[in-house]
Scaffold this motif. Structure first.
Motif, PDB file in Angstrom:
ATOM      1  N   ILE A 191       0.842  -1.200   0.000  1.00 39.96           N
ATOM      2  CA  ILE A 191       0.000   0.000   0.000  1.00 39.96           C
ATOM      3  C   ILE A 191       0.875   1.247   0.000  1.00 39.96           C
ATOM      4  O   ILE A 191       0.575   2.241  -0.689  1.00 39.96           O
ATOM      5  CB  ILE A 191      -0.952   0.001   1.216  1.00 39.96           C
ATOM      6  N   ALA A 192       1.979   1.203   0.755  1.00 39.80           N
ATOM      7  CA  ALA A 192       2.913   2.338   0.753  1.00 39.80           C
ATOM      8  C   ALA A 192       3.497   2.552  -0.645  1.00 39.80           C
ATOM      9  O   ALA A 192       3.661   3.698  -1.090  1.00 39.80           O
ATOM     10  CB  ALA A 192       4.021   2.099   1.771  1.00 39.80           C
ATOM     11  N   PHE A 206      12.019   5.558  -3.293  1.00 42.93           N
ATOM     12  CA  PHE A 206      11.154   4.932  -2.296  1.00 42.93           C
ATOM     13  C   PHE A 206      12.060   4.127  -1.384  1.00 42.93           C
ATOM     14  O   PHE A 206      12.613   3.101  -1.780  1.00 42.93           O
ATOM     15  CB  PHE A 206      10.111   4.031  -2.963  1.00 42.93           C
ATOM     16  N   VAL A 207      12.227   4.615  -0.159  1.00 39.23           N
ATOM     17  CA  VAL A 207      13.190   4.038   0.779  1.00 39.23           C
ATOM     18  C   VAL A 207      12.419   3.383   1.924  1.00 39.23           C
ATOM     19  O   VAL A 207      11.488   3.969   2.469  1.00 39.23           O
ATOM     20  CB  VAL A 207      14.149   5.120   1.319  1.00 39.23           C
ATOM     21  N   VAL A 208      12.833   2.173   2.278  1.00 38.52           N
ATOM     22  CA  VAL A 208      12.159   1.403   3.316  1.00 38.52           C
ATOM     23  C   VAL A 208      13.084   1.186   4.503  1.00 38.52           C
ATOM     24  O   VAL A 208      14.263   0.857   4.328  1.00 38.52           O
ATOM     25  CB  VAL A 208      11.706   0.027   2.765  1.00 38.52           C
ATOM     26  N   LEU A 209      12.552   1.389   5.696  1.00 38.76           N
ATOM     27  CA  LEU A 209      13.273   1.057   6.924  1.00 38.76           C
ATOM     28  C   LEU A 209      12.331   0.303   7.846  1.00 38.76           C
ATOM     29  O   LEU A 209      11.280   0.818   8.225  1.00 38.76           O
ATOM     30  CB  LEU A 209      13.783   2.323   7.631  1.00 38.76           C
ATOM     31  N   ASN A 210      12.731  -0.914   8.190  1.00 37.28           N
ATOM     32  CA  ASN A 210      11.968  -1.708   9.145  1.00 37.28           C
ATOM     33  C   ASN A 210      12.503  -1.413  10.536  1.00 37.28           C
ATOM     34  O   ASN A 210      13.559  -1.898  10.930  1.00 37.28           O
ATOM     35  CB  ASN A 210      12.092  -3.195   8.826  1.00 37.28           C
ATOM     36  N   CYS A 211      11.760  -0.626  11.278  1.00 36.72           N
ATOM     37  CA  CYS A 211      12.210  -0.213  12.609  1.00 36.72           C
ATOM     38  C   CYS A 211      12.272  -1.381  13.586  1.00 36.72           C
ATOM     39  O   CYS A 211      12.918  -1.284  14.635  1.00 36.72           O
ATOM     40  CB  CYS A 211      11.284   0.871  13.168  1.00 36.72           C
ATOM     41  N   GLY A 212      11.595  -2.478  13.268  1.00 36.08           N
ATOM     42  CA  GLY A 212      11.596  -3.633  14.152  1.00 36.08           C
ATOM     43  C   GLY A 212      12.719  -4.604  13.871  1.00 36.08           C
ATOM     44  O   GLY A 212      12.893  -5.575  14.610  1.00 36.08           O
ATOM     45  N   THR A 249       9.811   9.208  -1.026  1.00 36.32           N
ATOM     46  CA  THR A 249       9.002   8.694   0.077  1.00 36.32           C
ATOM     47  C   THR A 249       9.855   7.808   0.982  1.00 36.32           C
ATOM     48  O   THR A 249      10.621   6.974   0.498  1.00 36.32           O
ATOM     49  CB  THR A 249       7.817   7.871  -0.462  1.00 36.32           C
ATOM     50  N   LEU A 250       9.690   7.985   2.282  1.00 39.22           N
ATOM     51  CA  LEU A 250      10.331   7.119   3.273  1.00 39.22           C
ATOM     52  C   LEU A 250       9.239   6.306   3.956  1.00 39.22           C
ATOM     53  O   LEU A 250       8.312   6.856   4.553  1.00 39.22           O
ATOM     54  CB  LEU A 250      11.089   7.951   4.314  1.00 39.22           C
ATOM     55  N   PHE A 251       9.364   4.984   3.847  1.00 39.07           N
ATOM     56  CA  PHE A 251       8.396   4.088   4.473  1.00 39.07           C
ATOM     57  C   PHE A 251       8.997   3.521   5.742  1.00 39.07           C
ATOM     58  O   PHE A 251       9.993   2.792   5.695  1.00 39.07           O
ATOM     59  CB  PHE A 251       8.014   2.958   3.518  1.00 39.07           C
ATOM     60  N   LEU A 252       8.406   3.859   6.873  1.00 39.65           N
ATOM     61  CA  LEU A 252       8.869   3.395   8.177  1.00 39.65           C
ATOM     62  C   LEU A 252       7.949   2.272   8.651  1.00 39.65           C
ATOM     63  O   LEU A 252       6.848   2.533   9.150  1.00 39.65           O
ATOM     64  CB  LEU A 252       8.876   4.549   9.181  1.00 39.65           C
ATOM     65  N   ASP A 253       8.410   1.040   8.475  1.00 39.31           N
ATOM     66  CA  ASP A 253       7.627  -0.104   8.910  1.00 39.31           C
ATOM     67  C   ASP A 253       7.878  -0.367  10.391  1.00 39.31           C
ATOM     68  O   ASP A 253       8.955  -0.079  10.908  1.00 39.31           O
ATOM     69  CB  ASP A 253       7.998  -1.330   8.075  1.00 39.31           C
ATOM     70  N   VAL A 288      10.798  15.082   2.339  1.00 38.46           N
ATOM     71  CA  VAL A 288      10.477  13.658   2.299  1.00 38.46           C
ATOM     72  C   VAL A 288       9.016  13.450   2.680  1.00 38.46           C
ATOM     73  O   VAL A 288       8.528  14.035   3.648  1.00 38.46           O
ATOM     74  CB  VAL A 288      11.389  12.858   3.260  1.00 38.46           C
ATOM     75  N   ARG A 289       8.309  12.600   1.907  1.00 34.33           N
ATOM     76  CA  ARG A 289       6.967  12.153   2.271  1.00 34.33           C
ATOM     77  C   ARG A 289       7.121  10.921   3.156  1.00 34.33           C
ATOM     78  O   ARG A 289       7.716   9.931   2.753  1.00 34.33           O
ATOM     79  CB  ARG A 289       6.175  11.799   1.004  1.00 34.33           C
ATOM     80  N   VAL A 290       6.595  10.987   4.381  1.00 35.07           N
ATOM     81  CA  VAL A 290       6.726   9.885   5.320  1.00 35.07           C
ATOM     82  C   VAL A 290       5.433   9.066   5.354  1.00 35.07           C
ATOM     83  O   VAL A 290       4.351   9.596   5.599  1.00 35.07           O
ATOM     84  CB  VAL A 290       7.064  10.384   6.739  1.00 35.07           C
ATOM     85  N   VAL A 291       5.579   7.779   5.083  1.00 36.55           N
ATOM     86  CA  VAL A 291       4.489   6.826   5.240  1.00 36.55           C
ATOM     87  C   VAL A 291       4.957   5.802   6.270  1.00 36.55           C
ATOM     88  O   VAL A 291       6.034   5.217   6.120  1.00 36.55           O
ATOM     89  CB  VAL A 291       4.145   6.121   3.913  1.00 36.55           C
ATOM     90  N   SER A 292       4.200   5.599   7.305  1.00 37.76           N
ATOM     91  CA  SER A 292       4.595   4.662   8.360  1.00 37.76           C
ATOM     92  C   SER A 292       3.542   3.567   8.494  1.00 37.76           C
ATOM     93  O   SER A 292       2.419   3.703   8.025  1.00 37.76           O
ATOM     94  CB  SER A 292       4.781   5.396   9.693  1.00 37.76           C
ATOM     95  N   ALA A 293       3.938   2.479   9.151  1.00 43.53           N
ATOM     96  CA  ALA A 293       3.031   1.345   9.313  1.00 43.53           C
ATOM     97  C   ALA A 293       3.310   0.658  10.638  1.00 43.53           C
ATOM     98  O   ALA A 293       4.430   0.687  11.152  1.00 43.53           O
ATOM     99  CB  ALA A 293       3.207   0.357   8.161  1.00 43.53           C
TER     100      ALA A 293
END
Length: 342
Positions: A191-192, A206-212, A249-253, A288-293
């Motif tokens: 979806i991100a 489109f950059v992804v970072l899994n914080c977990g 976009t930065l996607f913070l999972d 940066v557009r931040v999308v988090s999940a």
């Protein structure tokens, strides 16, 4: 009011059935020949047909009725047909029921049985038509959505996910943070990607970072970068995810796993677009557009003191709630087919 078409050369049969059905709020039309019956089918909205098997005088073979049934079946495959005759041939009845006839009743008929059969078939037919109309509408809406937006090859069919996709595509062009919530495995990262693909920065990174997936002591360095010597093993300067996502976009999972110190710095970036690398005093500016999940209950974490309420306020400008697969049964078969495809 449902309408039944009676095709029988005996006018008395038409009158008797018309009276029976009128007492139960069912309209009846009568045709005395196969030709007249087919003409009425072409011009009227018919819910069910009751047809005789013989129309010519001194004929008992049932061949005329078989021919009529096959014509109706060919032109209106979903229309229920009840066969009615004074000359019952068991073999013919079995063959026609196998071919799709709804029932085969002898004359004289039993009013209660006939009425029960007609009522059940009419209700079933109406339900099937309503279902077909709904499925057709959903397919049209799905095609329109797929033609209008880039859905990144998403495999889906369930209306529950369609509502999420509609909202995701509508908010994609708004330059505001989006929080995607839902159980593990529901497709939050996809979806991100869809938000990115339909946004004003779709050509950006489109950059992804899994914080977990990172130790808490390394998350800040991953987010904001680090200068040489900022921590043990940092032999040279490195850029963080915010710098890498500049103009995109930065996607913070798994945003709920971000430690409080990182939350404070993230809040500042969301407010100002500025940050410092770990071990540096030089301020940097990014767009940066931040999308988090997350699959966590952030409201409960706020009450427990492990997540900042002001950060949630910033991240949760728009929330997209992804339903679990159990709540999207229409997606199960398409996904299984996709996974099992060679």
């Amino acid at each position: 009011m449902p309408t039944v078409l009676i095709i029988d050369d005996n006018a008395a049969v038409g009158v008797a059935l018309d009276v029976l059905f009128s007492l139960h709020d069912i309209a009846a039309l009568h045709a005395a020949s196969p030709e007249e019956g087919l003409a009425l089918l072409a011009s009227e909205q018919i819910d069910l047909v009751i047809q005789d098997m013989n129309f010519s005088a001194d004929t008992t073979s049932g061949e005329e009725g078989v021919a009529l049934f096959r014509q109706i079946r060919a032109r209106y495959p979903d229309l229920p047909v009840i066969l009615l005759t004074a000359w019952t041939h068991l073999d013919a009845a079995v063959d026609l029921v196998k071919a799709g006839a709804a029932d085969y009743l002898p004359k004289p008929w039993n009013d209660e049985r006939l009425l029960a059969t007609v009522t059940n078939l009419v209700e079933l037919g109406q339900a099937n038509r309503a279902l077909a109309q709904r499925v057709g509408r959903e397919r049209r809406e799905r095609r329109e959505l797929e033609n209008q937006y880039d859905l990144r090859g998403l495999v889906w069919a369930d209306p529950a996910l369609e509502r999420v996709l509609q909202l995701a595509c509508q908010v994609a062009r708004a330059d505001v943070p989006v929080l995607i919530t839902g159980p593990n495995g529901t497709g939050k990262e996809r979806i991100a990607e869809i938000i990115q693909a339909n946004s004003q920065v779709k050509d950006g990174p489109f950059v992804v970072l899994n914080c977990g997936a990172l130790p808490s002591e390394l998350i800040e360095a991953e987010l904001f970068g680090a200068d040489a010597g900022a921590y043990t093993g940092a032999s040279k300067a490195r850029e963080g995810k915010f710098e890498a996502a500049d103009g995109g976009t930065l996607f913070l999972d798994e945003i709920g796993n971000l430690p409080l110190a990182g939350q404070m710095k993230l809040l500042r970036v969301l407010e100002t677009g500025r940050f410092e690398r770990l071990g540096s005093n030089r301020e940097r500016q990014v767009k940066v557009r931040v999308v988090s999940a997350t699959n966590a209950d952030l409201a409960a974490m706020i009450r427990a003191g492990t997540f900042r309420e002001d950060l949630l306020y910033r991240l949760n400008v728009i929330e997209l709630r992804l339903p679990a697969l159990a709540a999207r049964p229409g997606d199960i078969l398409p996904l299984a087919t996709s996974f099992l495809a060679p």
